[in-house]
Design a protein around this motif. Structure first.
Motif, PDB file in Angstrom:
ATOM      1  N   GLN A  69     -21.762  35.311  51.030  1.00  0.00           N
ATOM      2  CA  GLN A  69     -21.212  34.512  52.119  1.00  0.00           C
ATOM      3  C   GLN A  69     -21.296  35.263  53.449  1.00  0.00           C
ATOM      4  N   LEU A  70     -21.024  36.561  53.429  1.00  0.00           N
ATOM      5  CA  LEU A  70     -21.096  37.363  54.660  1.00  0.00           C
ATOM      6  C   LEU A  70     -22.515  37.393  55.228  1.00  0.00           C
ATOM      7  N   GLU A  71     -23.508  37.425  54.351  1.00  0.00           N
ATOM      8  CA  GLU A  71     -24.893  37.418  54.813  1.00  0.00           C
ATOM      9  C   GLU A  71     -25.202  36.133  55.576  1.00  0.00           C
ATOM     10  N   MET A  72     -24.587  35.029  55.173  1.00  0.00           N
ATOM     11  CA  MET A  72     -24.756  33.772  55.904  1.00  0.00           C
ATOM     12  C   MET A  72     -23.913  33.763  57.173  1.00  0.00           C
ATOM     13  N   ASP A  73     -22.682  34.267  57.061  1.00  0.00           N
ATOM     14  CA  ASP A  73     -21.772  34.272  58.218  1.00  0.00           C
ATOM     15  C   ASP A  73     -22.331  35.066  59.384  1.00  0.00           C
ATOM     16  N   LYS A  74     -22.972  36.186  59.097  1.00  0.00           N
ATOM     17  CA  LYS A  74     -23.402  37.062  60.193  1.00  0.00           C
ATOM     18  C   LYS A  74     -24.487  36.425  61.057  1.00  0.00           C
ATOM     19  N   THR A  75     -25.185  35.434  60.520  1.00  0.00           N
ATOM     20  CA  THR A  75     -26.191  34.735  61.318  1.00  0.00           C
ATOM     21  C   THR A  75     -25.538  33.795  62.330  1.00  0.00           C
ATOM     22  N   LYS A  76     -24.239  33.526  62.152  1.00  0.00           N
ATOM     23  CA  LYS A  76     -23.520  32.632  63.060  1.00  0.00           C
ATOM     24  C   LYS A  76     -22.551  33.385  63.975  1.00  0.00           C
ATOM     25  N   CYS A  77     -22.614  34.709  63.919  1.00  0.00           N
ATOM     26  CA  CYS A  77     -21.706  35.529  64.732  1.00  0.00           C
ATOM     27  C   CYS A  77     -22.346  35.842  66.076  1.00  0.00           C
ATOM     28  N   LYS A  78     -21.651  35.514  67.147  1.00  0.00           N
ATOM     29  CA  LYS A  78     -22.158  35.723  68.501  1.00  0.00           C
ATOM     30  C   LYS A  78     -21.362  36.816  69.210  1.00  0.00           C
ATOM     31  N   VAL A  79     -22.050  37.590  70.016  1.00  0.00           N
ATOM     32  CA  VAL A  79     -21.409  38.604  70.857  1.00  0.00           C
ATOM     33  C   VAL A  79     -22.027  38.533  72.249  1.00  0.00           C
ATOM     34  N   TYR A  80     -21.174  38.499  73.271  1.00  0.00           N
ATOM     35  CA  TYR A  80     -21.639  38.576  74.658  1.00  0.00           C
ATOM     36  C   TYR A  80     -20.773  39.599  75.393  1.00  0.00           C
ATOM     37  N   ALA A  81     -21.360  40.241  76.383  1.00  0.00           N
ATOM     38  CA  ALA A  81     -20.592  41.194  77.198  1.00  0.00           C
ATOM     39  C   ALA A  81     -21.217  41.296  78.585  1.00  0.00           C
ATOM     40  N   TYR A  82     -20.371  41.519  79.586  1.00  0.00           N
ATOM     41  CA  TYR A  82     -20.884  41.853  80.916  1.00  0.00           C
ATOM     42  C   TYR A  82     -20.219  43.135  81.392  1.00  0.00           C
ATOM     43  N   PHE A  83     -20.829  43.780  82.388  1.00  0.00           N
ATOM     44  CA  PHE A  83     -20.494  45.166  82.707  1.00  0.00           C
ATOM     45  C   PHE A  83     -20.222  45.337  84.196  1.00  0.00           C
ATOM     46  N   ASP A  84     -19.190  46.114  84.479  1.00  0.00           N
ATOM     47  CA  ASP A  84     -18.837  46.400  85.866  1.00  0.00           C
ATOM     48  C   ASP A  84     -19.822  47.370  86.499  1.00  0.00           C
ATOM     49  N   THR A  85     -20.330  48.291  85.696  1.00  0.00           N
ATOM     50  CA  THR A  85     -21.285  49.280  86.187  1.00  0.00           C
ATOM     51  C   THR A  85     -22.466  49.383  85.235  1.00  0.00           C
ATOM     52  N   LEU A  86     -23.642  49.642  85.798  1.00  0.00           N
ATOM     53  CA  LEU A  86     -24.841  49.829  84.981  1.00  0.00           C
ATOM     54  C   LEU A  86     -25.128  51.304  84.733  1.00  0.00           C
ATOM     55  N   GLU A  87     -24.306  52.168  85.299  1.00  0.00           N
ATOM     56  CA  GLU A  87     -24.562  53.602  85.235  1.00  0.00           C
ATOM     57  C   GLU A  87     -24.644  54.109  83.795  1.00  0.00           C
ATOM     58  N   PHE A  88     -23.748  53.648  82.948  1.00  0.00           N
ATOM     59  CA  PHE A  88     -23.688  54.203  81.596  1.00  0.00           C
ATOM     60  C   PHE A  88     -24.770  53.608  80.692  1.00  0.00           C
ATOM     61  N   LEU A  89     -25.153  52.355  80.970  1.00  0.00           N
ATOM     62  CA  LEU A  89     -26.306  51.788  80.270  1.00  0.00           C
ATOM     63  C   LEU A  89     -27.570  52.560  80.643  1.00  0.00           C
ATOM     64  N   LYS A  90     -27.642  52.968  81.912  1.00  0.00           N
ATOM     65  CA  LYS A  90     -28.798  53.759  82.360  1.00  0.00           C
ATOM     66  C   LYS A  90     -28.784  55.136  81.710  1.00  0.00           C
ATOM     67  N   ARG A  91     -27.630  55.806  81.716  1.00  0.00           N
ATOM     68  CA  ARG A  91     -27.537  57.145  81.120  1.00  0.00           C
ATOM     69  C   ARG A  91     -27.908  57.126  79.642  1.00  0.00           C
ATOM     70  N   GLY A  92     -27.528  56.056  78.961  1.00  0.00           N
ATOM     71  CA  GLY A  92     -27.804  55.967  77.533  1.00  0.00           C
ATOM     72  C   GLY A  92     -29.188  55.443  77.211  1.00  0.00           C
ATOM     73  N   GLY A  93     -29.986  55.169  78.251  1.00  0.00           N
ATOM     74  CA  GLY A  93     -31.347  54.723  78.029  1.00  0.00           C
ATOM     75  C   GLY A  93     -31.476  53.254  77.685  1.00  0.00           C
ATOM     76  N   ARG A  94     -30.412  52.470  77.884  1.00  0.00           N
ATOM     77  CA  ARG A  94     -30.456  51.043  77.549  1.00  0.00           C
ATOM     78  C   ARG A  94     -31.163  50.241  78.638  1.00  0.00           C
ATOM     79  N   ILE A  95     -31.107  50.712  79.892  1.00  0.00           N
ATOM     80  CA  ILE A  95     -31.853  50.089  80.984  1.00  0.00           C
ATOM     81  C   ILE A  95     -32.484  51.197  81.817  1.00  0.00           C
ATOM     82  N   SER A  96     -33.481  50.849  82.626  1.00  0.00           N
ATOM     83  CA  SER A  96     -34.187  51.844  83.429  1.00  0.00           C
ATOM     84  C   SER A  96     -33.388  52.203  84.678  1.00  0.00           C
TER      85      SER A  96
END
Length: 275
Positions: free
Chosen positions: A142-169
């Motif tokens: 059941q969990l294998e089916m459930d996880k296909t319906k699980c959504k996650v969204y997030a927005y960020f105040d700063t891009l600095e840490f995404l940049k430091r971690g290599g997630r964005i240029s």
């Protein structure tokens, strides 16, 4: 024979909640200025964020080791175990758990293909299935089916840490900073992707709310909101500006060090299941 949930701290379930829920959370390690901290044990979220904003050195994180999973599986060998890890695309925890489980026939490994709130919601679903008396194989299916319906969204105040971690240029981060652009990110098949972007936090929140409305939340299943940093102000503003979503403020949790390393302070997130 009882069924026990074992997971890693990337699910952002606090040690206090661990006792209430009767699960086992193995800490990832956060390294700050060459010092190692076990997530939620040696360092708490507020202390982590205070250190994060006071240093120019990007913290790093280390997965739960094979040995730590082995010890946990051995400690609870009298139980059937569902081990649920954060996305195998973002962490080595799933691989470590899979190797550790090779000689433990009563252990099932579930890659949640999620992090933080998404993993947390799937764990809460698993606990509800245990309470209903479902057997371990039915729960995992059941969990294998459930996880296909699980959504996650997030927005960020700063891009600095995404940049430091290599997630964005660096170029994207610089442009975003100059133009006050706030990205809205999501997870697809366990991988971080851009869902949208907006100028300013309020519009980023509206963009995220639009995604939620278009998806259609299943309120019969777990959902949570989250914030990174030491203040709830950002997530409370999101709720206030998007009252049409009818979300419960008691569902707010704090993002811990593992995910907070990349999010930085001021991020706002939501996770839920679609119908």
């Amino acid at each position: 024979m009882s069924i026990r949930i074992i997971t890693d701290s990337g699910c952002d379930i606090s040690q206090k909640e661990v006792k209430e829920k009767g699960i086992v959370v193995l800490p990832l390690t956060t390294i700050i200025n060459q010092k190692e901290y076990r997530d939620g044990i040696d360092i708490q979220a507020d202390e982590f964020y205070e250190q994060l904003i006071s240093t120019d050195i990007m913290p790093t994180t280390s997965q739960v080791t094979i040995g730590a999973f082995l010890d946990a599986f051995e400690q609870y060998k009298d139980d059937e175990i569902i081990c649920m890890t954060i996305s195998s695309q973002l962490s080595g925890c799933f691989q470590s758990a899979s190797v550790a489980a090779q000689d433990h026939e009563k252990v099932r490994i579930v890659d949640t293909m999620n992090v933080s709130l998404g993993s947390r919601n799937l764990i809460e679903l698993a606990l509800s299935y245990i309470e209903k008396g479902m057997d371990i194989d039915s729960i995992v299916e059941q969990l294998e089916m459930d996880k296909t319906k699980c959504k996650v969204y997030a927005y960020f105040d700063t891009l600095e840490f995404l940049k430091r971690g290599g997630r964005i240029s660096s170029a994207v981060a610089a442009a975003g900073s100059i133009l006050n652009i706030k990205p809205v990110l999501t997870l697809k098949e366990g991988v971080i992707e851009m869902s949208g972007k907006a100028r300013g936090l309020k519009k980023a929140g509206s963009c995220m709310a639009k995604c939620v409305m278009e998806d259609g939340m299943d309120f019969s299943k777990p959902y949570h909101l989250a914030y990174s940093g030491c203040s709830k102000e950002g997530v409370l503003s999101f709720l206030d500006n998007n009252k049409e979503l009818n979300l419960d403020s008691s569902k707010i949790v704090q993002i811990g060090p593992t995910i907070g390393t990349h999010a930085g302070p001021g991020a706002v997130a939501i996770s839920y299941f679609v119908k």
